[in-house]
Write a protein that holds these residues in place. Structure first.
Motif, PDB file in Angstrom:
ATOM      1  N   LEU A  36       0.832  -1.204   0.000  1.00 16.87           N
ATOM      2  CA  LEU A  36       0.000   0.000   0.000  1.00 16.87           C
ATOM      3  C   LEU A  36       0.864   1.251   0.000  1.00 16.87           C
ATOM      4  CD1 LEU A  36      -2.787   1.363   0.226  1.00 16.87           C
ATOM      5  CD2 LEU A  36      -2.579   1.195   2.696  1.00 16.87           C
ATOM      6  N   VAL A  37       1.884   1.263   0.875  1.00 17.61           N
ATOM      7  CA  VAL A  37       2.764   2.434   0.967  1.00 17.61           C
ATOM      8  C   VAL A  37       3.467   2.664  -0.368  1.00 17.61           C
ATOM      9  CG1 VAL A  37       4.835   3.350   2.073  1.00 17.61           C
ATOM     10  CG2 VAL A  37       3.075   2.226   3.449  1.00 17.61           C
ATOM     11  N   VAL A  38       3.990   1.577  -0.939  1.00 20.30           N
ATOM     12  CA  VAL A  38       4.672   1.681  -2.231  1.00 20.30           C
ATOM     13  C   VAL A  38       3.711   2.214  -3.298  1.00 20.30           C
ATOM     14  CG1 VAL A  38       5.780   0.368  -4.087  1.00 20.30           C
ATOM     15  CG2 VAL A  38       6.357  -0.110  -1.701  1.00 20.30           C
ATOM     16  N   ALA A  39       2.505   1.660  -3.308  1.00 24.37           N
ATOM     17  CA  ALA A  39       1.529   2.072  -4.322  1.00 24.37           C
ATOM     18  C   ALA A  39       1.173   3.542  -4.173  1.00 24.37           C
ATOM     19  CB  ALA A  39       0.267   1.207  -4.208  1.00 24.37           C
ATOM     20  N   ILE A  93       3.019   5.938  -2.789  1.00 27.24           N
ATOM     21  CA  ILE A  93       4.163   6.773  -3.189  1.00 27.24           C
ATOM     22  C   ILE A  93       4.267   6.822  -4.714  1.00 27.24           C
ATOM     23  CG2 ILE A  93       6.687   6.937  -3.160  1.00 27.24           C
ATOM     24  CD1 ILE A  93       6.582   5.747  -0.323  1.00 27.24           C
ATOM     25  N   ALA A  94       4.172   5.641  -5.332  1.00 22.32           N
ATOM     26  CA  ALA A  94       4.275   5.592  -6.791  1.00 22.32           C
ATOM     27  C   ALA A  94       3.176   6.418  -7.432  1.00 22.32           C
ATOM     28  CB  ALA A  94       4.190   4.143  -7.264  1.00 22.32           C
ATOM     29  N   ALA A  95       1.950   6.292  -6.902  1.00 21.75           N
ATOM     30  CA  ALA A  95       0.817   7.016  -7.486  1.00 21.75           C
ATOM     31  C   ALA A  95       0.983   8.518  -7.325  1.00 21.75           C
ATOM     32  CB  ALA A  95      -0.490   6.554  -6.843  1.00 21.75           C
ATOM     33  N   SER A  96       1.473   8.950  -6.139  1.00 22.66           N
ATOM     34  CA  SER A  96       1.569  10.402  -5.935  1.00 22.66           C
ATOM     35  C   SER A  96       2.719  10.994  -6.747  1.00 22.66           C
ATOM     36  CB  SER A  96       1.720  10.727  -4.446  1.00 22.66           C
ATOM     37  OG  SER A  96       2.611   9.848  -3.838  1.00 22.66           O
ATOM     38  N   LEU A  97       3.739  10.183  -7.039  1.00 20.39           N
ATOM     39  CA  LEU A  97       4.815  10.679  -7.901  1.00 20.39           C
ATOM     40  C   LEU A  97       4.362  10.742  -9.352  1.00 20.39           C
ATOM     41  CD1 LEU A  97       7.974   8.877  -6.464  1.00 20.39           C
ATOM     42  CD2 LEU A  97       7.289  11.266  -6.203  1.00 20.39           C
ATOM     43  N   SER A  98       3.489   9.802  -9.744  1.00 22.46           N
ATOM     44  CA  SER A  98       3.083   9.734 -11.150  1.00 22.46           C
ATOM     45  C   SER A  98       1.969  10.715 -11.488  1.00 22.46           C
ATOM     46  CB  SER A  98       2.609   8.321 -11.493  1.00 22.46           C
ATOM     47  OG  SER A  98       3.458   7.365 -10.932  1.00 22.46           O
ATOM     48  N   PHE A  99       1.081  10.959 -10.543  1.00 24.86           N
ATOM     49  CA  PHE A  99      -0.074  11.817 -10.855  1.00 24.86           C
ATOM     50  C   PHE A  99      -0.164  12.961  -9.847  1.00 24.86           C
ATOM     51  CE2 PHE A  99      -1.143   7.401 -11.795  1.00 24.86           C
ATOM     52  CZ  PHE A  99      -1.287   7.482 -13.166  1.00 24.86           C
ATOM     53  N   ASP A 100      -0.210  14.187 -10.372  1.00 26.47           N
ATOM     54  CA  ASP A 100      -0.372  15.340  -9.482  1.00 26.47           C
ATOM     55  C   ASP A 100      -1.732  15.305  -8.806  1.00 26.47           C
ATOM     56  OD1 ASP A 100       2.052  16.147 -10.298  1.00 26.47           O
ATOM     57  OD2 ASP A 100       1.288  17.491 -11.865  1.00 26.47           O
TER      58      ASP A 100
END
Lengths: 357, 320
Positions: free
Chosen positions: A58-61, A63-70
């Motif tokens: 969940l944490v990884v997802a 972080i990845a999501a917030s880096l990929s989408f503003d």
């Protein structure tokens, strides 16, 4: 935040639980805290992965999501995800109890829809009627499920499959074959239950969190929780130790029916109408969330907090798929199915490793 | 026949229940037939029998595969999605010729079967969960391949859907042939015997040296292939590919047909004759309720009650 509450409660061991629970195999994940000296590193790692794998993912997802989408880490998006998770989370809460006893409840999607429609219909006679009506009907269907499974020893999946069909039939009968939509009066107390916010977060989210804390306490601290683990661990052993097996099983299916109905009612309050087409495939989402959260489908082992993490993970994945945009809901289904298969495979392997080593 | 057998027996409850489980489905079909002959207009027409038989064919074909899965103490929830996948593949490959399209659809079903069977046989995932995952993913893939309803205007498909031999529709002939084939496989082949042994007790079968994993995979491949065939036939009958709704709740109808037909959910026993009668029973029940102007919701409730009653009757004979 709820995760810490649960592990905190269980970390202190199980006071006031005379013998009954501690004998159930694999019952307490925190046994790992004071692992016997012989436990190998691999065993400990696989146990940790089973316990906290979902949280890490969940944490990884996130972080990845917030880096990929503003647009991901915005207040609106987070609040939206939280509220839409809340309903599934309440369903998953009941499902967790069922799965820990080694059963399964396929009727929750139908009961979710039925609860919503009944609550919307009942809301015209006041909030009390709205809540009590769905409590009575969904609780009764859950009770019948439980009685057939516990007393008549019928297979859970077939009983709840029939209940899924039957409840959907009742729903259609109540709504004039699905053509009638009952609206909730926007000024009623029932509507405010779903619509109002506390500290900027929708009331359904708070209600859900409160229910999870309550569920975790019941499962970890109460005698009922001990019975639930014992029945799932080994039914015969539980019976020999004097656990009321049939009563416990009946209770978990009733609880699951009540949770599904309540989730439907909250959803109806939020949408200010009872929508008949909701809840299709919800049983699968709930089962996925529970399994992803580390609860074993074979019963006897699981955590309430894990199911909350599982729901959050599912919703984050759905949200990411929505953000990508070019992927439609069909891909969402492919990803969900593949993800469930992956988690179950991982769980089976991790579990086997623990047992063999 | 049922009556005679009943009269000869003393009031032995267990044997009575056994008879009820073994022959109850035939009695149920007989009762429904009598009720319809007495109370439904135009029931005894060739046209009506054709309609009913054509409608029951896809359900029966799916139920045959389900009977194998249940006989091995498993279940296959992915069958409805496999039907949808088959119809999507069929539409996509129809340009290459009818037989190639059908072949691709059937191979698609087999691939889903291999996936489910491998999860169950090699990884040890419970059949309900493995096939549940495939049910979701399968319909997703079907919708990715073919996002919406598409008309099928192939003359070959049209004749498959509505053609007949001496008044018996192709669909019914194919379903009957497959039922005979599956019955033969279960009763007369080594594979059938191994399947029943595994359903009876998987550990015992493993200890006896049976190829448990291979048999389980073949079981789910059979189920996938049969569901794909049912998807192809349903497409032929409807003259359209509709991956959104084709096969929804089919797993439920198939399980009902199998269970009502006297195959115990606990595995180790497969009754193909009963499965055929079970599929006919559901079809007759639905047709009766609809013909007498009861709303569809009642059909669902009635089907739920029939499932519970059948499983309840079978309960006494669970494995000891």
């Amino acid at each position: 935040m709820n995760g810490t509450a649960t592990s905190g409660a269980s970390g202190t061991g199980l006071p006031g639980a005379p013998g009954a629970g501690s004998a159930a195999p694999g019952q307490d994940p925190d046994v790992l805290d004071d692992e016997p000296a012989g436990a190998s590193r691999g065993e400990r790692l696989s146990a940790l992965a089973q316990q906290h794998g979902a949280l890490v993912t969940l944490v990884v997802a996130v972080i990845a999501a917030s880096l990929s989408f503003d647009t991901f880490l915005t207040g609106d998006n987070l609040e939206n995800m939280a509220v839409s998770s809340a309903f599934l989370a309440v369903v998953a809460l009941g499902m967790t109890f069922v799965i820990i006893t080694g059963g399964i409840d396929l009727s929750v999607g139908s009961l979710f829809a039925l609860g919503g429609v009944l609550a919307a219909w009942g809301s015209r006679y006041g909030t009390a009627v709205a809540l009590l009506l769905r409590l009575a009907v969904c609780g009764l269907i859950g009770l019948v499920n439980g009685l057939l499974i516990a007393r008549s020893r019928l297979a859970p999946f077939i009983v709840t499959l029939a209940a899924m069909l039957g409840a959907r039939g009742i729903l259609l009968a109540v709504t004039d074959e699905g053509t009638e939509t009952y609206l909730v009066d926007k000024s009623s107390f029932f509507a405010t239950l779903g619509q109002s916010k506390l500290l900027g977060v929708g009331l359904p989210v708070w209600i859900t969190l409160a229910l999870f804390v309550l569920g975790a306490v019941v499962l970890r601290r109460g005698r009922f929780g001990q019975y639930v683990y014992a029945v799932g661990g080994n039914e015969d052993a539980a019976a020999l130790m004097g656990a009321p097996v049939a009563r416990t099983k009946t209770a978990v299916y009733t609880l699951s029916g009540l949770c599904a109905g309540l989730a439907g009612a909250l959803n109806a309050a939020w949408l200010v109408s009872g929508v008949t087409i909701l809840g299709n495939g919800m049983e699968l989402e709930a089962i996925s969330a529970v399994v992803i959260g580390g609860t074993l489908l074979t019963g006897g082992f699981g955590f309430i907090s894990g199911s909350l993490v599982g729901v959050a993970l599912l919703k984050v994945i759905q949200n990411v798929i929505n953000q990508i945009g070019s992927l439609d809901s069909a891909y969402q289904q492919v990803v969900s199915g593949a993800f469930l298969a992956l988690v179950v495979v991982a769980q089976t392997w991790l579990g086997r490793r623990r047992r063999v080593l | 026949m049922t009556d005679l057998a009943l009269r000869r027996l003393p009031a032995d409850r267990e044997r009575l229940l056994r008879l009820l489980q073994d022959y109850g489905v035939y009695a149920g079909v007989a009762v429904l037939l009598l009720v319809n002959i007495a109370a439904t207009d135009n029931f005894l027409s060739a046209e009506n029998f054709r309609t009913q038989a054509v409608q029951v064919a896809p359900v029966l074909i799916v139920a045959l595969g389900m009977a194998l899965a249940i006989g091995s103490e498993g279940v296959d929830l992915s069958v409805g999605s496999v039907m949808a996948l088959a119809t999507s593949l069929l539409s996509l490959y129809l340009g290459y010729g009818l037989w190639i399209a059908i072949l691709v659809a059937v191979v698609g079903g087999a691939v889903v079967g291999i996936a489910g069977g491998s999860l169950i046989a090699f990884v040890g995932v419970q059949p309900i969960v493995a096939t549940l995952a495939l049910m979701v993913a399968g319909r997703g893939i079907a919708l990715v391949l073919l996002p919406q309803l598409k008309d099928v205007r192939d003359p070959g498909m049209a004749s498959l859907g509505s053609g007949d031999v001496l008044g018996v529709p192709y669909l019914v002939l194919i379903a009957a042939a497959l039922a005979l084939l599956v019955a033969f496989v279960v009763r007369r082949t080594t594979f059938g015997r191994q399947l029943l042994a595994i359903g009876d007790s998987r550990p015992a079968a493993k200890l006896a040296g049976l190829p448990v994993r291979r048999v389980l995979i073949v079981v789910y491949v059979c189920s996938g292939v049969l569901a794909a065939v049912a998807g192809v036939l349903a497409t032929a009958r409807l003259h359209a590919s509709d991956p959104t709704s084709l096969g929804t709740l089919m797993e439920l109808s198939a399980i009902t047909a199998v269970v009502v037909g006297g195959t115990p959910l606990s595995g180790g026993r497969v009754r193909i004759g009963g499965t055929v009668a079970g599929a006919v029973l559901i079809q007759l029940l639905t047709a009766t309720l609809i013909k007498h102007d009861l709303p569809p919701s009642w059909t669902q409730i009635a089907q739920a009650v029939v499932i519970i009653l059948a499983v309840y009757a079978a309960r006494e004979r669970g494995k000891r």
